[in-house]
Write an enzyme that holds these catalytic residues in place. Structure first.
Site, PDB file in Angstrom:
ATOM      1  N   THR A 299     -11.839 -16.193 -16.499  1.00  0.00           N
ATOM      2  CA  THR A 299     -11.615 -16.565 -15.262  1.00  0.00           C
ATOM      3  C   THR A 299     -11.404 -17.967 -15.043  1.00  0.00           C
ATOM      4  OG1 THR A 299     -13.933 -16.518 -15.205  1.00  0.00           O
ATOM      5  CG2 THR A 299     -12.941 -14.511 -14.435  1.00  0.00           C
TER       6      THR A 299
ATOM      7  N   GLU B 128     -11.016  -9.682 -13.285  1.00  0.00           N
ATOM      8  CA  GLU B 128     -11.848  -8.687 -13.868  1.00  0.00           C
ATOM      9  C   GLU B 128     -11.334  -7.190 -13.253  1.00  0.00           C
ATOM     10  OE1 GLU B 128     -12.623 -11.395 -12.127  1.00  0.00           O
ATOM     11  OE2 GLU B 128     -14.788 -12.289 -12.754  1.00  0.00           O
TER      12      GLU B 128
ATOM     13  N   LYS C  94     -21.671 -20.006   8.570  1.00  0.00           N
ATOM     14  CA  LYS C  94     -22.727 -19.435   9.565  1.00  0.00           C
ATOM     15  C   LYS C  94     -22.963 -20.277  10.643  1.00  0.00           C
ATOM     16  CE  LYS C  94     -26.258 -16.159   9.209  1.00  0.00           C
ATOM     17  NZ  LYS C  94     -27.386 -15.567   8.745  1.00  0.00           N
TER      18      LYS C  94
ATOM     19  N   TRP D 138     -21.538 -15.259  11.849  1.00  0.00           N
ATOM     20  CA  TRP D 138     -20.644 -15.475  10.721  1.00  0.00           C
ATOM     21  C   TRP D 138     -19.149 -15.820  11.623  1.00  0.00           C
ATOM     22  CZ3 TRP D 138     -22.897 -16.238   6.492  1.00  0.00           C
ATOM     23  CH2 TRP D 138     -23.950 -15.461   6.185  1.00  0.00           C
TER      24      TRP D 138
HETATM   25  P1  AMP Z   1      -8.903 -14.194  -9.678  1.00  0.00           P
HETATM   26  O1  AMP Z   1      -9.536 -13.814 -10.562  1.00  0.00           O
HETATM   27  O2  AMP Z   1      -8.870 -16.038 -10.287  1.00  0.00           O
HETATM   28  O3  AMP Z   1      -7.448 -13.937  -9.472  1.00  0.00           O
HETATM   29  O4  AMP Z   1      -9.565 -14.400  -8.298  1.00  0.00           O
HETATM   30  C1  AMP Z   1      -9.934 -13.312  -7.609  1.00  0.00           C
HETATM   31  C2  AMP Z   1     -10.383 -13.436  -6.278  1.00  0.00           C
HETATM   32  O5  AMP Z   1      -9.186 -13.890  -5.463  1.00  0.00           O
HETATM   33  C3  AMP Z   1     -10.908 -12.432  -5.434  1.00  0.00           C
HETATM   34  O6  AMP Z   1     -12.312 -12.130  -5.651  1.00  0.00           O
HETATM   35  C4  AMP Z   1     -10.672 -12.785  -4.172  1.00  0.00           C
HETATM   36  O7  AMP Z   1     -11.672 -13.675  -3.697  1.00  0.00           O
HETATM   37  C5  AMP Z   1      -9.104 -13.459  -4.172  1.00  0.00           C
HETATM   38  N1  AMP Z   1      -8.174 -12.656  -3.612  1.00  0.00           N
HETATM   39  C6  AMP Z   1      -7.322 -12.109  -4.204  1.00  0.00           C
HETATM   40  N2  AMP Z   1      -6.541 -11.396  -3.608  1.00  0.00           N
HETATM   41  C7  AMP Z   1      -6.845 -11.474  -2.542  1.00  0.00           C
HETATM   42  C8  AMP Z   1      -6.302 -11.155  -1.163  1.00  0.00           C
HETATM   43  N3  AMP Z   1      -5.166 -10.352  -0.959  1.00  0.00           N
HETATM   44  N4  AMP Z   1      -6.900 -11.463  -0.032  1.00  0.00           N
HETATM   45  C9  AMP Z   1      -7.885 -12.251   0.118  1.00  0.00           C
HETATM   46  N5  AMP Z   1      -8.428 -12.806  -1.297  1.00  0.00           N
HETATM   47  C10 AMP Z   1      -7.956 -12.327  -2.369  1.00  0.00           C
END
Ligand code: AMP
Length: 542
Positions: free
Chosen positions: A186, A331, A436, A441
Site C-alpha cells: 500500500t 487490500e 467537523k 460533518w
Molecule cells: P489504494 O489502495 O491506494 O488504491 O487506496 C484505496 C483507497 O482509495 C480507498 O480506501 C478509498 O479511500 C479510495 N478510493 C478508491 N476508489 C474510490 C472511489 N471510487 N471513491 C472514493 N474513494 C475511493
C-alpha cells in the site's frame, strides 16, 4: 456430504494457458513507444513467459522466492505477471513513485531476490539498489545493462540475452491455490507501506469479476487500455482478466502524459480503459485543446478516488462514453464496488447510481460500523465506516496482522459513507479527511465535486483547517483551467443552492498544480502540510 466435483486449483497458469492457447493468435499486447507501437500476440507472450521462467530458474529462483518488477506498463511486465506466479514464485510489483527509502524498505521487507527493471528507469533504480539488501540479480529490460552500476554481490543481466535460447515451453507446476502469487504494498502515507499478498485463488476469482458483465465487463475482443500502473493494485486486475478472456491489452509504457495518451488512444482504438480521475482530467483537457477521435471507447472505469460527477457527464455527453465508477483498495485486489445502475433506472434516473461508488458484488461482503461500534442499517442515511471481507479481500498484511485494520476477519477500510437499501455505496470521505465544523460533518468529497462542476475549474481539493469559532472549516484549493479565470467569491456563489449555507467555504486558495500521491490521487496530506507551513496564499471571504 462432500461434493463429487474435481477441485483442481485456480491458478495463474490456467490463465496463462487460456490466453496464450485459445486466444493466442487473436489477442495482443501493444506497448506504446512514443511514436508508434510494439506488438506481441498472446501466443508470443506465452512463449516469452516460459523463457523467462527458465531464465529465472537459472538465476536460482526456486520455491516462493520473490521477483520484483520496477517497470512501466508494457509487454515485458505482462510477461513477468504471468511467468513469475505460474512457476511458483511471487511477483512483487514495486511502485516506482514511492519515496526512495520506501522502495528499498519494501524490497527488503519482501526479500526480493531478483528485480526486473525497465532501462528507462535505471537512473532512478541505480540509486535505490545499494539499499536493497536481498537482491542478487537485476534483469534490465531494453537498453544497455552495463549502464547500471551494481554493488558487489549483485549480477546484472540483459532481459533479451537472458531469454535468448531458453525453451519456449515450461512445465508449470501444480500449485496450492491458496499459495502466494503476487504482492503489492500500500502507498503508506504515514507509516511504512504494508504488503498485501494475493493468492492464485484470489486473483483467479477476482479476474472473473473483472470479466462479468456487471463487473468491469471485460470481454473477448476488447482492447483494454491500462493507464492504471501495473504497480497500483495489479493494474486493477486487467492483465490477468485479459488473459482469462482473450481481451487485448494496450500498454502506455512511460508515455502517461495527456498528449501521448490521447495519440495512443486515437491510433490503437481502445474499447475500454481504466485510470484514476486525475489522469482523465488531463485527457479531457487535451481533447478540448486538440480534438482526436476516441469513439472506439464505450466505457471507462474510473476509481481510486471519487470521480467528479461533472467528469462523468462530460464523457457521456461529449463523447458518448459511459463512466463506470468503481471503488476499491490494494487490500481488495482491488475491485470492491462498481456503479452500474439497476435495469429499472432510465434517463436522468441513472445518474445518482452512476455517481455513487456502486454495489458490492456477492464476493465482497460489506457492513457499516458507527462511531460506537454498532452495525448501521442500509437505509441511505446512516453514515459509518465501511468494513468488508471476502475471498479476494486481505485478512492481514505480510508479516503484520495489524489488529487496527483487520478484526474478526473484517477489513476496516477507513472509508466513510452510507449504503442504500438497494446496496449502492455512497462514500462521503476518508475517515481521516472528514471535516467537523461546529459539531457537524462536512464531506470534503462532496464540496470538491461541486467546485469541480464550475467550468473554469480543472481540479479542486478540500481539507479541514483550524478555525477559532467552528474548530474546523473547509479550505478549498483550486486549480483553474488554462486560460480561464474565476475568483473565490464567484466560486462560492456558484456553490450556493447545491451546498447547505453553513457548509459554504470561506477559505480559498488558488494553486498551479494539485499535489498528487504515487498513484496519482489528490495528496491531502501534502496540502495540509503546505497549509501548516504557511505556504498557501489563503483568501478569507467574510
Ligand atoms: P489504494 O489502495 O491506494 O488504491 O487506496 C484505496 C483507497 O482509495 C480507498 O480506501 C478509498 O479511500 C479510495 N478510493 C478508491 N476508489 C474510490 C472511489 N471510487 N471513491 C472514493 N474513494 C475511493
Amino acid at each position: 456430504m462432500l461434493s463429487t466435483m474435481n477441485d483442481g486449483p485456480l491458478s495463474i497458469a490456467r490463465l496463462l494457458r487460456q490466453g496464450s492457447g485459445p486466444h493466442g493468435a487473436s489477442a495482443e499486447v501493444v506497448t506504446w513507444t512514443g511514436d508508434g507501437a510494439r506488438r506481441s500476440t498472446y501466443a508470443e507472450v506465452g512463449r516469452d513467459a516460459a523463457r523467462l521462467a527458465h531464465a529465472l530458474r537459472g538465476l536460482g529462483v526456486t520455491g516462493d522466492q520473490r521477483v520484483g518488477t520496477f517497470m512501466w506498463n508494457n509487454a515485458e511486465h505482462l510477461t513477468a505477471y504471468l511467468a513469475v506466479p505460474s512457476m511458483g514464485a511471487v511477483l512483487h510489483t514495486l511502485n516506482i513513485r514511492l519515496f526512495p527509502e520506501q522502495v528499498s524498505y519494501v524490497a527488503n521487507h519482501a526479500e526480493d531476490h531478483v528485480v526486473l527493471v525497465d532501462h528507462t528507469l535505471l537512473p532512478l533504480f541505480g540509486k535505490l539498489l545499494p539499499e536493497m539488501k536481498t537482491v542478487r540479480h537485476v534483469v534490465v529490460v531494453g537498453g544497455d545493462p552495463a549502464a547500471l552500476d551494481a554493488p558487489s554481490g549483485v549480477e546484472v543481466h540483459g532481459y533479451a540475452d537472458l531469454l535468448a535460447g531458453q525453451p519456449d515451453e515450461f512445465d508449470w507446476p501444480e500449485l496450492d491455490e491458496r499459495s502466494a502469487a503476487a504482492m503489492c504494498y500500500t502507498s503508506g502515507t504515514t507509516a511504512n507501506p504494508k504488503g498485501v499478498v494475493y493468492s492464485h485463488r484470489s486473483i483467479y476469482l477476482h479476474s472473473m469479476q473483472v470479466c462479468m458483465t456487471d463487473g468491469m465487463g471485460l470481454r473477448q475482443g476488447d482492447r483494454g487500455l491500462a493507464v492504471v500502473p501495473m504497480f497500483h493494485a495489479m493494474s486493477w486486475g486487467l492483465p490477468y482478466a485479459a488473459f482469462m478472456i482473450g481481451a487485448s491489452m494496450l500498454m502506455p509504457d512511460r508515455f502517461l502524459q495527456p498528449e501521448p495518451l490521447v495519440t495512443m488512444m486515437a491510433a490503437e482504438r481502445p474499447t475500454m480503459a481504466a485510470a484514476v480521475p486525475t489522469i482523465w482530467q488531463g485527457v479531457l483537457a487535451e481533447l478540448d485543446a486538440n480534438p482526436r477521435d476516441i469513439s472506439s471507447m464505450h466505457e471507462v472505469v474510473i476509481g481510486g478516488s471519487a470521480c467528479p460527477p461533472a467528469m462523468m457527464r462530460t464523457f457521456q455527453e461529449r463523447y458518448g462514453i459511459t463512466v463506470v465508477h468503481a471503488w476499491g483498495m490494494t487490500e481488495t485486489s482491488p475491485l470492491g464496488s462498481l456503479a452500474r445502475p439497476p435495469a429499472s433506472a432510465t434517463g436522468e434516473d441513472v445518474w445518482p447510481y452512476r455517481e455513487s461508488q456502486g454495489r458490492l458484488p456477492a464476493s465482497v461482503e460489506g457492513r457499516l460500523v458507527g462511531d460506537d461500534g454498532g452495525i448501521l442499517p442500509w437505509d441511505g442515511r446512516s453514515v459509518g465506516e465501511l468494513e468488508v471481507r471476502g475471498p479476494w479481500v486481505a485478512k492481514a498484511y505480510c508479516g503484520d496482522d495489524d489488529p487496527e485494520k483487520f478484526h474478526d476477519g473484517w477489513l476496516r477500510t477507513g472509508d466513510v459513507g452510507y449504503l442504500t437499501p438497494e446496496g449502492f455505496l455512497h462514500l462521503t470521505d476518508r475517515a481521516k479527511d472528514v471535516i467537523k465544523s461546529g459539531g457537524e460533518w462536512i464531506s470534503s468529497v462532496e464540496l470538491e465535486n461541486q467546485v469541480m462542476a464550475h467550468p473554469a475549474v480543472a481540479e479542486a481539493m478540500v481539507i479541514g483547517v483550524p478555525d477559532e469559532k467552528w474548530s474546523e472549516r473547509p479550505l478549498v484549493a483550486v486549480v483553474l483551467r488554462e486560460g480561464q479565470s474565476a475568483d473565490a467569491a464567484e466560486l462560492r456563489e456558484f456553490l450556493t443552492g447545491s451546498v447547505a449555507g453553513w457548509q459554504l467555504p470561506e477559505y480559498w486558495t488558488f494553486i498551479t498544480e494539485a499535489p498528487k500521491t504515487s498513484v496519482g490521487k489528490f495528496d491531502k496530506k501534502r496540502l495540509r502540510q503546505h497549509h501548516a507551513e504557511g505556504a498557501l496564499d489563503v483568501i478569507h471571504l467574510t
